[in-house]
Motif scaffolding. Sequence first.
Motif, mmCIF file in Angstrom:
data_model
loop_
_atom_site.group_PDB
_atom_site.id
_atom_site.type_symbol
_atom_site.label_atom_id
_atom_site.label_comp_id
_atom_site.label_asym_id
_atom_site.label_seq_id
_atom_site.Cartn_x
_atom_site.Cartn_y
_atom_site.Cartn_z
ATOM 1 N N HIS A 27 0.797 -1.234 0.000
ATOM 2 C CA HIS A 27 0.000 0.000 0.000
ATOM 3 C C HIS A 27 0.828 1.282 0.000
ATOM 4 O O HIS A 27 0.268 2.378 0.080
ATOM 5 N N PHE A 28 2.142 1.157 -0.110
ATOM 6 C CA PHE A 28 2.964 2.364 -0.094
ATOM 7 C C PHE A 28 3.978 2.390 -1.225
ATOM 8 O O PHE A 28 4.821 3.272 -1.280
ATOM 9 N N ASP A 29 3.905 1.424 -2.149
ATOM 10 C CA ASP A 29 4.782 1.433 -3.316
ATOM 11 C C ASP A 29 4.253 2.409 -4.360
ATOM 12 O O ASP A 29 3.045 2.636 -4.479
ATOM 13 N N ASP A 30 5.160 2.985 -5.141
ATOM 14 C CA ASP A 30 4.760 3.900 -6.200
ATOM 15 C C ASP A 30 4.092 3.137 -7.344
ATOM 16 O O ASP A 30 4.391 1.968 -7.598
ATOM 17 N N HIS A 31 3.182 3.823 -8.035
ATOM 18 C CA HIS A 31 2.569 3.283 -9.237
ATOM 19 C C HIS A 31 3.246 3.890 -10.458
ATOM 20 O O HIS A 31 3.736 5.025 -10.412
ATOM 21 N N ALA A 32 3.257 3.157 -11.548
ATOM 22 C CA ALA A 32 3.799 3.690 -12.796
ATOM 23 C C ALA A 32 2.947 4.864 -13.256
ATOM 24 O O ALA A 32 1.714 4.820 -13.171
ATOM 25 N N ALA A 33 3.590 5.910 -13.745
ATOM 26 C CA ALA A 33 2.834 7.059 -14.244
ATOM 27 C C ALA A 33 2.112 6.725 -15.539
ATOM 28 O O ALA A 33 0.977 7.152 -15.752
ATOM 29 N N MET A 34 2.769 5.935 -16.411
ATOM 30 C CA MET A 34 2.195 5.601 -17.709
ATOM 31 C C MET A 34 2.391 4.112 -17.990
ATOM 32 O O MET A 34 3.311 3.485 -17.453
ATOM 33 N N PRO A 35 1.545 3.537 -18.817
ATOM 34 C CA PRO A 35 1.687 2.115 -19.156
ATOM 35 C C PRO A 35 2.856 1.904 -20.103
ATOM 36 O O PRO A 35 3.378 2.863 -20.688
ATOM 37 N N PRO A 36 3.283 0.657 -20.288
ATOM 38 C CA PRO A 36 4.325 0.384 -21.279
ATOM 39 C C PRO A 36 3.854 0.796 -22.670
ATOM 40 O O PRO A 36 2.650 0.885 -22.942
ATOM 41 N N GLU A 37 4.802 1.043 -23.542
ATOM 42 C CA GLU A 37 4.454 1.401 -24.919
ATOM 43 C C GLU A 37 3.646 0.269 -25.546
ATOM 44 O O GLU A 37 4.016 -0.902 -25.457
ATOM 45 N N ALA A 38 2.521 0.633 -26.164
ATOM 46 C CA ALA A 38 1.647 -0.368 -26.768
ATOM 47 C C ALA A 38 2.316 -1.007 -27.980
ATOM 48 O O ALA A 38 2.900 -0.320 -28.814
ATOM 49 N N GLY A 39 2.240 -2.319 -28.064
ATOM 50 C CA GLY A 39 2.820 -3.040 -29.189
ATOM 51 C C GLY A 39 2.777 -4.528 -28.926
ATOM 52 O O GLY A 39 2.527 -4.964 -27.797
ATOM 53 N N PRO A 40 3.014 -5.347 -29.933
ATOM 54 C CA PRO A 40 2.986 -6.807 -29.772
ATOM 55 C C PRO A 40 4.252 -7.300 -29.085
ATOM 56 O O PRO A 40 5.097 -7.969 -29.690
ATOM 57 N N THR A 41 4.388 -6.947 -27.805
ATOM 58 C CA THR A 41 5.592 -7.281 -27.057
ATOM 59 C C THR A 41 5.228 -8.008 -25.769
ATOM 60 O O THR A 41 4.107 -7.879 -25.257
ATOM 61 N N VAL A 42 6.186 -8.734 -25.225
ATOM 62 C CA VAL A 42 5.984 -9.436 -23.958
ATOM 63 C C VAL A 42 5.716 -8.434 -22.839
ATOM 64 O O VAL A 42 4.861 -8.659 -21.979
ATOM 65 N N GLU A 43 6.439 -7.312 -22.838
ATOM 66 C CA GLU A 43 6.264 -6.314 -21.783
ATOM 67 C C GLU A 43 4.843 -5.760 -21.779
ATOM 68 O O GLU A 43 4.200 -5.667 -20.725
ATOM 69 N N PHE A 44 4.344 -5.382 -22.949
ATOM 70 C CA PHE A 44 2.985 -4.844 -23.013
ATOM 71 C C PHE A 44 1.978 -5.941 -22.692
ATOM 72 O O PHE A 44 0.965 -5.700 -22.026
ATOM 73 N N GLY A 45 2.242 -7.165 -23.135
ATOM 74 C CA GLY A 45 1.353 -8.276 -22.828
ATOM 75 C C GLY A 45 1.273 -8.552 -21.344
ATOM 76 O O GLY A 45 0.197 -8.860 -20.811
ATOM 77 N N ALA A 46 2.406 -8.442 -20.631
ATOM 78 C CA ALA A 46 2.406 -8.635 -19.180
ATOM 79 C C ALA A 46 1.522 -7.596 -18.503
ATOM 80 O O ALA A 46 0.807 -7.903 -17.534
ATOM 81 N N HIS A 47 1.555 -6.374 -19.008
ATOM 82 C CA HIS A 47 0.721 -5.314 -18.445
ATOM 83 C C HIS A 47 -0.759 -5.627 -18.661
ATOM 84 O O HIS A 47 -1.568 -5.498 -17.729
ATOM 85 N N LEU A 48 -1.126 -6.056 -19.851
ATOM 86 C CA LEU A 48 -2.522 -6.363 -20.150
ATOM 87 C C LEU A 48 -3.005 -7.582 -19.372
ATOM 88 O O LEU A 48 -4.146 -7.623 -18.901
ATOM 89 N N ALA A 49 -2.147 -8.589 -19.237
ATOM 90 C CA ALA A 49 -2.541 -9.845 -18.602
ATOM 91 C C ALA A 49 -2.621 -9.746 -17.085
ATOM 92 O O ALA A 49 -3.073 -10.694 -16.435
ATOM 93 N N ALA A 50 -2.216 -8.622 -16.513
ATOM 94 C CA ALA A 50 -2.264 -8.483 -15.058
ATOM 95 C C ALA A 50 -3.688 -8.646 -14.528
ATOM 96 O O ALA A 50 -3.886 -9.082 -13.389
ATOM 97 N N THR A 51 -4.687 -8.332 -15.346
ATOM 98 C CA THR A 51 -6.069 -8.472 -14.899
ATOM 99 C C THR A 51 -6.496 -9.939 -14.806
ATOM 100 O O THR A 51 -7.542 -10.240 -14.239
ATOM 101 N N CYS A 52 -5.712 -10.846 -15.361
ATOM 102 C CA CYS A 52 -6.040 -12.271 -15.302
ATOM 103 C C CYS A 52 -5.682 -12.881 -13.953
ATOM 104 O O CYS A 52 -6.108 -13.995 -13.631
ATOM 105 N N ALA A 53 -4.880 -12.152 -13.163
ATOM 106 C CA ALA A 53 -4.350 -12.701 -11.918
ATOM 107 C C ALA A 53 -5.422 -12.980 -10.881
ATOM 108 O O ALA A 53 -5.238 -13.825 -10.002
ATOM 109 N N GLY A 54 -6.559 -12.289 -10.970
ATOM 110 C CA GLY A 54 -7.611 -12.503 -9.992
ATOM 111 C C GLY A 54 -8.123 -13.929 -9.987
ATOM 112 O O GLY A 54 -8.454 -14.484 -8.934
#
Length: 318
Positions: free
Chosen positions: A203-230
């Motif tokens: 509850h005290f860690d910083d949040h990213a100001a902006m998302p990763p650059e959009a594109g067909p990349t693993v990094e952007f995919g990890a950001h999108l897939a975070a909602t699957c963790a629930g």
Amino acid sequence: MKTVLRIVAGLALLLLVVVVGGYLWASRATASTLARTIDTHAVDFPIPWPDVGPGGELGDSAAASVDPRQAALERGAHLVRARYPCADCHGENLGGGVMMDAMPVAQAFGPNLTLGEGGVTRDYGPSDWDRAVRHGVGTDGRPLAMPAVEFRSMSDQELADIVTYIRSLPPVDNTVMPFRTGPIGKMLVATGAFGFSADALPHFDDHAAMPPEAGPTVEFGAHLAATCAGCHHTHYAGGSFPGEPGWPPSSNLTPAGAIGGWSLEEFRRVMREGVRPDGTEVAVPMTYILGLGQAMSDMELEAIYLFLQSLPATETPD
């Protein structure tokens, strides 16, 4: 015979005492769990988000060819309809919806997010939105039924865009019933079998100001897939998860699961049509996600696919 009856009556009375005592204990423990307050950081970010240059830097709004608020509205609409399942809990008009209606376990209704009567966000500032969405904590400091673990990776810009979009929606007058637990739900909360996102997040860690650059990349995919963790957990290997009675365990999304042998086109079909390569159909609650898949671009789905294929093959925990 009388001795047998006395023994049976005594056992029945003992069972009644145990049941009543257990219910009273669970009720007090649940009330205490829901009444406690949780400290979080206080954050601030602009709403709407300023215009952004091609390299991620803030641009000059006066010279921008697109109105910053209109750009934020368009981004926010896409985020709500394609990337974050807000409507699944808060209703299509975001004026309130059903999260879980499964007494004697629990009743959880997504609150009204609009500016109408009964809207809980009418006086929210950026920090209030942050606490609720990314921490699962209400303005009073108490834990919410909000599955914030799915939104922990949401950036400030994305949250600001979503808020801008929600505030633009027609006001809905609707007061939603608060979270309620039944006898089984009280026991699950009291024993820790039913947890809250607020207890699983920093509850005290910083949040990213902006998302990763959009594109067909693993990094952007990890950001999108975070909602699957629930449902699929942070290891993405699936297994049991809190939900309505009868919901099956979530599938293994790592290469150790069936998805490891899927092609990109097969993955897209599952996400948009709910049909696996073997012809079987996905089950609830995955069916609720198909609307998001249909609203996602081919690029977004490819990014998620690349990320899932990049994960280490992990067997589903017992």
